[in-house]
Motif scaffolding. Structure first.
Motif, PDB file in Angstrom:
ATOM      1  N   ASP A  75       5.204  -7.217  -3.261  1.00 52.66           N
ATOM      2  CA  ASP A  75       6.432  -7.744  -2.667  1.00 52.66           C
ATOM      3  C   ASP A  75       6.255  -8.093  -1.186  1.00 52.66           C
ATOM      4  OD1 ASP A  75       6.112  -5.201  -1.702  1.00 52.66           O
ATOM      5  OD2 ASP A  75       8.198  -4.578  -2.007  1.00 52.66           O
ATOM      6  N   SER A  76       5.000  -8.292  -0.749  1.00 52.33           N
ATOM      7  CA  SER A  76       4.760  -8.638   0.651  1.00 52.33           C
ATOM      8  C   SER A  76       5.477  -9.935   1.006  1.00 52.33           C
ATOM      9  CB  SER A  76       3.254  -8.791   0.910  1.00 52.33           C
ATOM     10  OG  SER A  76       2.593  -7.546   0.811  1.00 52.33           O
ATOM     11  N   LYS A  77       6.172  -9.934   2.140  1.00 50.66           N
ATOM     12  CA  LYS A  77       6.935 -11.103   2.567  1.00 50.66           C
ATOM     13  C   LYS A  77       6.023 -12.220   3.052  1.00 50.66           C
ATOM     14  CE  LYS A  77      10.782  -8.149   3.980  1.00 50.66           C
ATOM     15  NZ  LYS A  77      11.622  -7.686   5.119  1.00 50.66           N
ATOM     16  N   ASP A  78       4.934 -11.842   3.716  1.00 54.91           N
ATOM     17  CA  ASP A  78       3.969 -12.822   4.204  1.00 54.91           C
ATOM     18  C   ASP A  78       2.629 -12.118   4.391  1.00 54.91           C
ATOM     19  OD1 ASP A  78       4.069 -11.458   6.759  1.00 54.91           O
ATOM     20  OD2 ASP A  78       5.911 -12.578   7.172  1.00 54.91           O
ATOM     21  N   GLU A  79       1.642 -12.834   4.925  1.00 56.66           N
ATOM     22  CA  GLU A  79       0.295 -12.275   5.062  1.00 56.66           C
ATOM     23  C   GLU A  79       0.219 -11.149   6.083  1.00 56.66           C
ATOM     24  OE1 GLU A  79      -1.311 -15.659   8.240  1.00 56.66           O
ATOM     25  OE2 GLU A  79      -2.059 -15.607   6.179  1.00 56.66           O
ATOM     26  N   LYS A  80       1.245 -11.039   6.943  1.00 54.48           N
ATOM     27  CA  LYS A  80       1.268  -9.960   7.926  1.00 54.48           C
ATOM     28  C   LYS A  80       1.904  -8.684   7.381  1.00 54.48           C
ATOM     29  CE  LYS A  80       1.404 -13.013  11.970  1.00 54.48           C
ATOM     30  NZ  LYS A  80       2.155 -13.366  13.213  1.00 54.48           N
ATOM     31  N   ASP A  81       2.535  -8.784   6.234  1.00 52.45           N
ATOM     32  CA  ASP A  81       3.203  -7.631   5.633  1.00 52.45           C
ATOM     33  C   ASP A  81       2.181  -6.826   4.831  1.00 52.45           C
ATOM     34  OD1 ASP A  81       4.984  -5.793   4.672  1.00 52.45           O
ATOM     35  OD2 ASP A  81       5.954  -7.161   3.246  1.00 52.45           O
ATOM     36  N   LEU A 103      -7.160   4.988  -1.571  1.00 52.22           N
ATOM     37  CA  LEU A 103      -5.743   5.093  -1.924  1.00 52.22           C
ATOM     38  C   LEU A 103      -5.327   6.547  -2.105  1.00 52.22           C
ATOM     39  CD1 LEU A 103      -5.415   2.078  -4.395  1.00 52.22           C
ATOM     40  CD2 LEU A 103      -4.812   2.172  -1.965  1.00 52.22           C
ATOM     41  N   ASP A 104      -6.214   7.362  -2.662  1.00 50.59           N
ATOM     42  CA  ASP A 104      -5.915   8.792  -2.804  1.00 50.59           C
ATOM     43  C   ASP A 104      -5.770   9.449  -1.434  1.00 50.59           C
ATOM     44  OD1 ASP A 104      -5.908   8.717  -5.539  1.00 50.59           O
ATOM     45  OD2 ASP A 104      -7.981   9.402  -5.764  1.00 50.59           O
ATOM     46  N   SER A 105      -6.657   9.081  -0.504  1.00 53.34           N
ATOM     47  CA  SER A 105      -6.596   9.660   0.837  1.00 53.34           C
ATOM     48  C   SER A 105      -5.325   9.240   1.559  1.00 53.34           C
ATOM     49  CB  SER A 105      -7.825   9.239   1.651  1.00 53.34           C
ATOM     50  OG  SER A 105      -7.810   9.832   2.936  1.00 53.34           O
ATOM     51  N   LEU A 106      -4.953   7.967   1.428  1.00 54.02           N
ATOM     52  CA  LEU A 106      -3.718   7.491   2.051  1.00 54.02           C
ATOM     53  C   LEU A 106      -2.507   8.225   1.476  1.00 54.02           C
ATOM     54  CD1 LEU A 106      -4.363   3.635   2.167  1.00 54.02           C
ATOM     55  CD2 LEU A 106      -4.047   5.129   4.143  1.00 54.02           C
ATOM     56  N   GLY A 107      -2.464   8.330   0.158  1.00 52.76           N
ATOM     57  CA  GLY A 107      -1.324   8.963  -0.491  1.00 52.76           C
ATOM     58  C   GLY A 107      -1.219  10.449  -0.212  1.00 52.76           C
ATOM     59  N   THR A 108      -2.353  11.078   0.078  1.00 57.37           N
ATOM     60  CA  THR A 108      -2.363  12.522   0.310  1.00 57.37           C
ATOM     61  C   THR A 108      -2.247  12.880   1.785  1.00 57.37           C
ATOM     62  OG1 THR A 108      -3.780  12.833  -1.635  1.00 57.37           O
ATOM     63  CG2 THR A 108      -3.681  14.652  -0.057  1.00 57.37           C
ATOM     64  N   ASN A 109      -2.899  12.096   2.652  1.00 61.71           N
ATOM     65  CA  ASN A 109      -3.065  12.514   4.045  1.00 61.71           C
ATOM     66  C   ASN A 109      -2.305  11.700   5.085  1.00 61.71           C
ATOM     67  OD1 ASN A 109      -5.149  14.443   3.201  1.00 61.71           O
ATOM     68  ND2 ASN A 109      -6.439  12.639   2.883  1.00 61.71           N
ATOM     69  N   ALA A 126      -2.876  -6.696 -10.192  1.00 62.66           N
ATOM     70  CA  ALA A 126      -3.692  -6.248  -9.069  1.00 62.66           C
ATOM     71  C   ALA A 126      -5.010  -7.013  -9.035  1.00 62.66           C
ATOM     72  CB  ALA A 126      -3.944  -4.753  -9.184  1.00 62.66           C
ATOM     73  N   LYS A 127      -5.504  -7.290  -7.808  1.00 61.35           N
ATOM     74  CA  LYS A 127      -6.743  -8.036  -7.636  1.00 61.35           C
ATOM     75  C   LYS A 127      -7.910  -7.122  -7.285  1.00 61.35           C
ATOM     76  CE  LYS A 127      -4.234 -12.073  -5.881  1.00 61.35           C
ATOM     77  NZ  LYS A 127      -4.057 -12.996  -4.728  1.00 61.35           N
ATOM     78  N   PHE A 128      -7.833  -5.878  -7.702  1.00 63.96           N
ATOM     79  CA  PHE A 128      -8.895  -4.941  -7.367  1.00 63.96           C
ATOM     80  C   PHE A 128      -9.056  -3.921  -8.485  1.00 63.96           C
ATOM     81  CE2 PHE A 128      -4.962  -3.013  -5.990  1.00 63.96           C
ATOM     82  CZ  PHE A 128      -5.100  -1.680  -6.339  1.00 63.96           C
ATOM     83  N   GLU A 129     -10.187  -3.242  -8.460  1.00 63.83           N
ATOM     84  CA  GLU A 129     -10.454  -2.137  -9.369  1.00 63.83           C
ATOM     85  C   GLU A 129     -10.657  -0.885  -8.531  1.00 63.83           C
ATOM     86  OE1 GLU A 129     -10.363  -2.160 -12.590  1.00 63.83           O
ATOM     87  OE2 GLU A 129     -10.132  -4.334 -12.884  1.00 63.83           O
ATOM     88  N   ASN A 181       5.989   3.704  -2.262  1.00 60.06           N
ATOM     89  CA  ASN A 181       6.667   3.229  -3.472  1.00 60.06           C
ATOM     90  C   ASN A 181       6.438   1.747  -3.752  1.00 60.06           C
ATOM     91  OD1 ASN A 181       7.833   5.767  -4.026  1.00 60.06           O
ATOM     92  ND2 ASN A 181       9.490   5.372  -2.562  1.00 60.06           N
ATOM     93  N   ARG A 182       5.663   1.091  -2.911  1.00 54.31           N
ATOM     94  CA  ARG A 182       5.400  -0.337  -3.110  1.00 54.31           C
ATOM     95  C   ARG A 182       4.156  -0.531  -3.975  1.00 54.31           C
ATOM     96  NH1 ARG A 182       5.763  -3.345   2.632  1.00 54.31           N
ATOM     97  NH2 ARG A 182       5.749  -5.151   1.226  1.00 54.31           N
ATOM     98  N   LYS A 183       4.213  -1.480  -4.889  1.00 55.97           N
ATOM     99  CA  LYS A 183       3.080  -1.749  -5.762  1.00 55.97           C
ATOM    100  C   LYS A 183       2.026  -2.557  -5.009  1.00 55.97           C
ATOM    101  CE  LYS A 183       5.618  -1.545 -10.119  1.00 55.97           C
ATOM    102  NZ  LYS A 183       5.961  -2.250 -11.381  1.00 55.97           N
TER     103      LYS A 183
END
Length: 228
Positions: free
Chosen positions: A68-74, A22-28, A3-6, A38-40
């Protein structure tokens, strides 16, 4: 791929962190949970897209990319709107004539009104408005406020200052307004009455407001004249 972030990294210069997002996305955010949960994640970035388009808040567009992004738009994008006096502070620092003082604007109350609107009418809001996943009141001295919401850029478009609406767009707006007015008229008044108090002492009177708006508009004409 690492990962490129903290998770403790802040979203721009705000109090909100990548971990919070990320918590808000996963919860709401149901769409994120079902399609991306399920994607890393490989990277999370945020940038302010509100420059010149808003006065009482900043709007952060957050982009989440995956290993596993296919391209920059994924990627997945989401919006965090944070109220504040950023624009007015900058205007006063630059010595802009007649720039209003932030302490007269009651921006926290304005944000409370917006939060109450989305919380009370979240099940009645037409699709032309974004889905709001999470709201937080702004309590000065304690924590910043925010609206975490859907990114509309994939199913909508922003207009430039001189762009005109076509008939289809006008009909869409009227249809959305009619729907919302119907929902508002038919709902129980107890759910909203008295919950939208707002007092803005931004200008001493309407004449001063019109005068300032006129100066702003003339500035647009001088710097970016329309091409008719």
């Amino acid at each position: 791929m690492s990962a490129k972030f903290e998770v403790h990294d802040k979203l721009c210069d705000t109090e909100f962190t990548i971990g919070w997002l990320l918590d808000s996305l996963g919860t709401n955010d149901k769409k994120f949970k079902e399609n991306y949960g399920n994607r890393k994640i490989s990277n999370v970035s945020a940038r302010d897209i509100s420059g010149g388009k808003g006065m009482f808040s900043i709007v952060l567009k957050c982009e989440i990319s995956f290993q596993d992004s296919k391209d920059e738009k994924d990627i997945y994008t989401t919006i965090v709107k944070i109220p504040g006096s950023y624009v007015f502070d900058e205007m006063n620092e630059k010595g802009v004539e007649d720039a209003p003082k932030a302490e007269y604007l009651n921006i926290p109350e304005m944000h409370t009104t917006e939060v109450n609107f989305y919380n009370i009418f979240k099940n009645k809001i037409p699709k032309i408005l974004p889905t709001v996943y999470f709201t937080q009141l702004w309590i000065p001295g304690k924590h910043q406020g925010c609206l975490h919401m859907e990114d509309l850029s994939k199913r909508g478009a922003g207009l430039n200052f001189y762009d005109c609406l076509n008939h289809a767009q006008i009909k869409s707006i009227i249809r959305g307004m009619a729907y919302f007015h119907k929902e508002l008229l038919c709902c129980d008044e107890k759910s909203w009455r008295g919950k939208f108090p707002i007092k803005i002492e931004m200008f001493e009177n309407l004449d001063r407001f019109v005068e300032m708006f006129s100066k702003t508009f003339k500035g647009y004409l001088k710097n970016d004249p329309p091409n008719f």
